[in-house]
Design a protein around this motif. Sequence first.
Motif, PDB file in Angstrom:
ATOM      1  N   PHE A 202       8.279 -31.544   2.801  1.00 27.24           N
ATOM      2  CA  PHE A 202       6.856 -31.301   2.553  1.00 27.24           C
ATOM      3  C   PHE A 202       6.307 -30.519   3.743  1.00 27.24           C
ATOM      4  N   GLU A 203       5.156 -29.882   3.564  1.00 29.90           N
ATOM      5  CA  GLU A 203       4.613 -29.008   4.601  1.00 29.90           C
ATOM      6  C   GLU A 203       3.651 -29.782   5.502  1.00 29.90           C
TER       7      GLU A 203
ATOM      8  N   LEU B  64      10.884 -15.010  15.979  1.00 29.12           N
ATOM      9  CA  LEU B  64       9.528 -15.377  16.362  1.00 29.12           C
ATOM     10  C   LEU B  64       8.883 -16.197  15.243  1.00 29.12           C
ATOM     11  N   GLU B  65       8.314 -17.358  15.605  1.00 24.15           N
ATOM     12  CA  GLU B  65       7.671 -18.219  14.608  1.00 24.15           C
ATOM     13  C   GLU B  65       6.314 -18.700  15.098  1.00 24.15           C
ATOM     14  N   LYS B  66       5.356 -18.684  14.178  1.00 23.31           N
ATOM     15  CA  LYS B  66       4.042 -19.270  14.417  1.00 23.31           C
ATOM     16  C   LYS B  66       4.015 -20.637  13.780  1.00 23.31           C
ATOM     17  N   HIS B  67       3.318 -21.589  14.403  1.00 19.90           N
ATOM     18  CA  HIS B  67       3.265 -22.935  13.831  1.00 19.90           C
ATOM     19  C   HIS B  67       2.696 -22.876  12.411  1.00 19.90           C
ATOM     20  N   PRO B  68       3.366 -23.525  11.452  1.00 21.35           N
ATOM     21  CA  PRO B  68       2.972 -23.375  10.044  1.00 21.35           C
ATOM     22  C   PRO B  68       1.735 -24.149   9.622  1.00 21.35           C
ATOM     23  N   PHE B  69       1.283 -25.118  10.407  1.00 21.17           N
ATOM     24  CA  PHE B  69       0.070 -25.834  10.029  1.00 21.17           C
ATOM     25  C   PHE B  69      -0.767 -26.221  11.249  1.00 21.17           C
ATOM     26  N   GLU B  70      -2.030 -26.534  10.964  1.00 21.45           N
ATOM     27  CA  GLU B  70      -2.988 -26.884  12.008  1.00 21.45           C
ATOM     28  C   GLU B  70      -2.769 -28.316  12.502  1.00 21.45           C
ATOM     29  N   ALA B  71      -3.321 -28.579  13.675  1.00 20.06           N
ATOM     30  CA  ALA B  71      -3.392 -29.969  14.128  1.00 20.06           C
ATOM     31  C   ALA B  71      -4.220 -30.761  13.116  1.00 20.06           C
ATOM     32  N   TYR B  72      -3.785 -31.997  12.857  1.00 20.37           N
ATOM     33  CA  TYR B  72      -4.557 -32.862  11.957  1.00 20.37           C
ATOM     34  C   TYR B  72      -5.114 -34.007  12.794  1.00 20.37           C
ATOM     35  N   ILE B  73      -6.434 -34.025  12.976  1.00 18.00           N
ATOM     36  CA  ILE B  73      -7.073 -35.050  13.801  1.00 18.00           C
ATOM     37  C   ILE B  73      -8.297 -35.586  13.067  1.00 18.00           C
ATOM     38  N   PRO B  74      -8.222 -36.810  12.569  1.00 16.05           N
ATOM     39  CA  PRO B  74      -9.375 -37.397  11.879  1.00 16.05           C
ATOM     40  C   PRO B  74     -10.538 -37.648  12.830  1.00 16.05           C
ATOM     41  N   GLU B  75     -11.731 -37.706  12.293  1.00 12.25           N
ATOM     42  CA  GLU B  75     -12.899 -38.054  13.082  1.00 12.25           C
ATOM     43  C   GLU B  75     -12.715 -39.445  13.695  1.00 12.25           C
TER      44      GLU B  75
ATOM     45  N   ILE C   4      -5.382 -41.917  13.816  1.00 18.00           N
ATOM     46  CA  ILE C   4      -4.297 -41.222  14.511  1.00 18.00           C
ATOM     47  C   ILE C   4      -4.356 -39.732  14.191  1.00 18.00           C
ATOM     48  N   GLY C   5      -4.301 -38.907  15.232  1.00 19.01           N
ATOM     49  CA  GLY C   5      -4.171 -37.469  15.052  1.00 19.01           C
ATOM     50  C   GLY C   5      -2.749 -37.034  15.357  1.00 19.01           C
ATOM     51  N   ILE C   6      -2.403 -35.814  14.940  1.00 17.45           N
ATOM     52  CA  ILE C   6      -1.037 -35.343  15.158  1.00 17.45           C
ATOM     53  C   ILE C   6      -1.041 -33.832  15.362  1.00 17.45           C
ATOM     54  N   THR C   7      -0.227 -33.376  16.305  1.00 14.57           N
ATOM     55  CA  THR C   7      -0.092 -31.951  16.574  1.00 14.57           C
ATOM     56  C   THR C   7       1.251 -31.709  17.266  1.00 14.57           C
ATOM     57  N   ASP C   8       1.515 -30.451  17.616  1.00 15.80           N
ATOM     58  CA  ASP C   8       2.715 -30.080  18.360  1.00 15.80           C
ATOM     59  C   ASP C   8       2.321 -29.260  19.578  1.00 15.80           C
ATOM     60  N   MET C   9       3.215 -29.182  20.556  1.00 13.67           N
ATOM     61  CA  MET C   9       2.940 -28.403  21.759  1.00 13.67           C
ATOM     62  C   MET C   9       3.105 -26.904  21.534  1.00 13.67           C
ATOM     63  N   HIS C  10       4.076 -26.491  20.718  1.00 14.73           N
ATOM     64  CA  HIS C  10       4.281 -25.064  20.475  1.00 14.73           C
ATOM     65  C   HIS C  10       3.306 -24.557  19.419  1.00 14.73           C
TER      66      HIS C  10
END
Length: 208
Positions: free
Chosen positions: A44-45, A14-25, A88-94
């Motif tokens: 890098f993280e 079981l894994e939780k996503h290690p970082f938050e979505a990064y979305i600039p204003e 540009i923002g970046i995230t993952d689905m899981h």
Amino acid sequence: MNSKYKEYKAPYILEKHPFEAYIPEKAKTLIIGTFPTRKENRKFEFYYANEKNVFWDILGKIFNFQFHFDEGMKAVNERKEFLKDNLIGITDMHLLCYRRKGSSSDEDILHIKLQDIFFLLSQYPSINRLILTSRTEYVGALGLLKIYFMQQDKFLEIPQSATKLIKNTFIYEERTIKIFVPYSTSPKVIKDYGFDSILDMYKQVFSD
């Protein structure tokens, strides 16, 4: 306990996503992947930290930007600044998942909780383009987005294609959101299709 049963159960972690979505204003584009590579592969993280993944090389080529740092917090901060400069923002689905046998393959990551994409679109009304970085049905970013739509009692109709850049649109809160699905930038796909073909797809995405 039967040893064969132990062998079957142990590979799923079981894994939780290690970082938050990064979305600039005022971000206009949101890049959506699946889940980070396993920790021992990360330089890098942050997103796309496997040195064999050409994601950042592709973006650098498109925006004529040279990344100077490949590991540690300097690499993270440089990539965040790059994303901010280009809206540009970046995230993952899981957000929460099971990973099988330490694999980074989408096929070996089983979803439990998915990113709330509609919430992000509401929080950042400037976003009008989604780039999904993998297209495998059910387990790739596109497949998971379709599952997320179903969870929200909605339907996302996007024809699959094995060879072409996938494009479509949907309406959310009275604004049109474009969807683009280029090839994955993973080592396996690069080997099969080549760097230049994926670069061309991403060029189309950012020129449309």
